[in-house]
Enzyme design. Structure first.
Site, short mmCIF file in Angstrom:
data_model
loop_
_atom_site.label_atom_id
_atom_site.label_comp_id
_atom_site.label_asym_id
_atom_site.label_seq_id
_atom_site.Cartn_x
_atom_site.Cartn_y
_atom_site.Cartn_z
N SER A 1 0.67 -11.16 3.42
CA SER A 1 1.36 -11.24 2.12
C SER A 1 2.27 -12.46 2.15
O SER A 1 2.79 -12.82 3.22
CB SER A 1 2.19 -9.99 1.89
OG SER A 1 3.06 -10.17 0.78
N TYR A 44 8.55 -3.98 4.94
CA TYR A 44 7.15 -4.33 4.64
C TYR A 44 6.90 -5.81 4.94
O TYR A 44 5.91 -6.17 5.59
CB TYR A 44 6.87 -4.02 3.17
CG TYR A 44 5.60 -4.62 2.60
CD1 TYR A 44 4.37 -4.00 2.79
CD2 TYR A 44 5.65 -5.80 1.84
CE1 TYR A 44 3.21 -4.55 2.25
CE2 TYR A 44 4.49 -6.35 1.30
CZ TYR A 44 3.28 -5.73 1.51
OH TYR A 44 2.14 -6.27 0.98
P1 NAP Z 1 -3.40 -0.26 -2.85
O1 NAP Z 1 -4.01 -0.48 -4.20
O2 NAP Z 1 -2.13 0.53 -2.73
O3 NAP Z 1 -4.52 0.43 -1.92
C1 NAP Z 1 -4.19 0.76 -0.61
C2 NAP Z 1 -5.44 1.14 0.13
O4 NAP Z 1 -5.10 1.40 1.50
C3 NAP Z 1 -6.09 2.42 -0.38
O5 NAP Z 1 -7.48 2.27 -0.26
C4 NAP Z 1 -5.57 3.49 0.59
O6 NAP Z 1 -6.44 4.62 0.72
C5 NAP Z 1 -5.55 2.68 1.88
N1 NAP Z 1 -4.67 3.21 2.93
C6 NAP Z 1 -3.34 3.45 2.86
N2 NAP Z 1 -2.89 3.89 4.05
C7 NAP Z 1 -3.98 3.92 4.89
C8 NAP Z 1 -4.17 4.32 6.22
N3 NAP Z 1 -3.14 4.77 6.97
N4 NAP Z 1 -5.41 4.25 6.74
C9 NAP Z 1 -6.46 3.80 6.00
N5 NAP Z 1 -6.34 3.41 4.71
C10 NAP Z 1 -5.11 3.48 4.17
O7 NAP Z 1 -3.14 -1.64 -2.09
P2 NAP Z 1 -3.45 -3.16 -2.53
O8 NAP Z 1 -2.38 -3.60 -3.46
O9 NAP Z 1 -4.87 -3.33 -2.85
O10 NAP Z 1 -3.13 -3.87 -1.13
C11 NAP Z 1 -4.12 -4.14 -0.16
C12 NAP Z 1 -3.51 -5.03 0.89
O11 NAP Z 1 -3.03 -6.22 0.26
C13 NAP Z 1 -2.31 -4.43 1.61
O12 NAP Z 1 -2.33 -4.77 2.97
C14 NAP Z 1 -1.13 -5.08 0.93
O13 NAP Z 1 -0.01 -5.14 1.76
C15 NAP Z 1 -1.69 -6.45 0.63
N6 NAP Z 1 -0.99 -7.16 -0.46
C16 NAP Z 1 -0.98 -6.64 -1.73
C17 NAP Z 1 -0.30 -7.34 -2.73
C18 NAP Z 1 -0.24 -6.83 -4.15
O14 NAP Z 1 0.50 -7.44 -4.98
N7 NAP Z 1 -0.96 -5.78 -4.50
C19 NAP Z 1 0.37 -8.52 -2.42
C20 NAP Z 1 0.34 -9.00 -1.11
C21 NAP Z 1 -0.35 -8.31 -0.14
P3 NAP Z 1 -6.33 5.89 -0.30
O15 NAP Z 1 -6.90 5.42 -1.64
O16 NAP Z 1 -7.17 6.94 0.36
O17 NAP Z 1 -4.89 6.24 -0.40
#
Ligand code: NAP
Length: 248
Positions: free
Chosen positions: A143, A157
């Site tokens: 991130s 985080y």
């Molecule tokens: P999200 O929509 O909250 O989805 C999270 C995913 O991770 C879900 O599939 C969830 O499964 C799974 N998960 C959570 N805990 C887990 C565990 N202990 N073991 C296995 N799976 C797990 O997240 P996102 O926004 O797409 O983010 C994805 C990645 O991008 C993350 O690493 C996040 O830090 C990074 N990121 C996101 C943003 C942003 O603005 N969204 C920005 C920078 C970086 P369930 O559906 O079963 O709960």
């Protein structure tokens, strides 16, 4: 034989977009998830509907036994993995330092950092050319918070993503000789439900005017960068980072 990609946290958001993107490029994909089996099965169904091959596998990436089982199941049902996308990541309610607890900090690090180490360990075991594997790629989803710090919101985080960046650099050097390239993407504000976990579902809308491009990003835009790092197009890149953050 199609190559196999394992995407952690692929039931929603960036992970789901990446699973669909890689499937469209011909990969057989493993859609890992924590608890939302309905969402994971929907991603699998979408991939199958257009002729792709996918399986959904439940596993908490912070639990070594479950990670071992995840990779055993992938090997059995799809074959040895070529790509691992360490995408699963969590954050909690926006909070200042005074409100952070050891339990909260440890859980974030367990999923975001330990989980990525464990998945890399079992993926590398299957991929390494030194033990008969065909080589492979690992892409970590970091991130921009790793370099900006997320002050007043989630420094815990952000620090976990800083650790992931260091892991990316270290493993890129350590695993180069195993035929494994390790790189990372650093997304900015992306439209996913993760922001609701921080207590502010519309966070991207509030902050988008601070982005040089004046908008939030779509999960598919992150998936495209990940897919480039997975592809042969990036064959001489290791230990590097692609920012997908609208110029922030
Ligand atoms: P999200 O929509 O909250 O989805 C999270 C995913 O991770 C879900 O599939 C969830 O499964 C799974 N998960 C959570 N805990 C887990 C565990 N202990 N073991 C296995 N799976 C797990 O997240 P996102 O926004 O797409 O983010 C994805 C990645 O991008 C993350 O690493 C996040 O830090 C990074 N990121 C996101 C943003 C942003 O603005 N969204 C920005 C920078 C970086 P369930 O559906 O079963 O709960």
């Amino acid at each position: 034989m199609p190559k196999v990609a394992v995407i952690t946290g692929a039931s929603r958001g960036i992970g789901a977009a990446t699973a669909k993107f890689l499937a469209a490029q011909g990969f057989d994909v493993c859609v890992n998830y924590l608890s939302n089996s309905v969402a994971a099965q929907a991603v699998v169904a979408e991939i199958e509907a257009v002729g792709g091959r996918a399986i959904a596998v439940q596993a908490d990436v912070s639990n070594e036994k479950q990670v071992e089982h995840l990779f055993a199941k992938v090997e059995l049902e799809l074959g040895p993995p070529y790509a691992l996308i360490n995408n699963a990541g969590i954050l909690f309610q926006q909070a200042r330092l005074s409100e952070l607890s050891a339990e909260r900090i440890n859980r974030i690090f367990a999923v975001n950092v330990t989980g990525s180490f464990l998945c890399s360990k079992y993926a590398a075991k299957a991929m390494s050319t030194r033990t008969g594997g065909a080589g492979g790629v690992i892409v970590n989803v970091s991130s921009v918070a790793a370099r900006l710090g997320a002050a007043g919101e989630y420094v815990d985080y952000a620090a976990s993503k800083g650790a992931l960046d260091t892991m990316t650099i270290g493993l890129a050097k350590e695993l180069a000789d195993d035929g494994i390239r390790v790189n990372a993407v650093r997304p900015g504000y992306i439209y996913t439900t993760m922001h609701a976990d921080g207590g502010e579902p519309a966070r991207v809308e509030r902050l988008k005017s601070s982005v040089p491009m004046q908008r939030g990003g779509e999960p598919q835009e992150v998936a495209a960068a990940i897919a480039w790092l997975v592809s042969e197009q990036s064959s001489y890149s290791a230990g590097t980072f692609i920012e997908v953050a609208g110029g922030r």
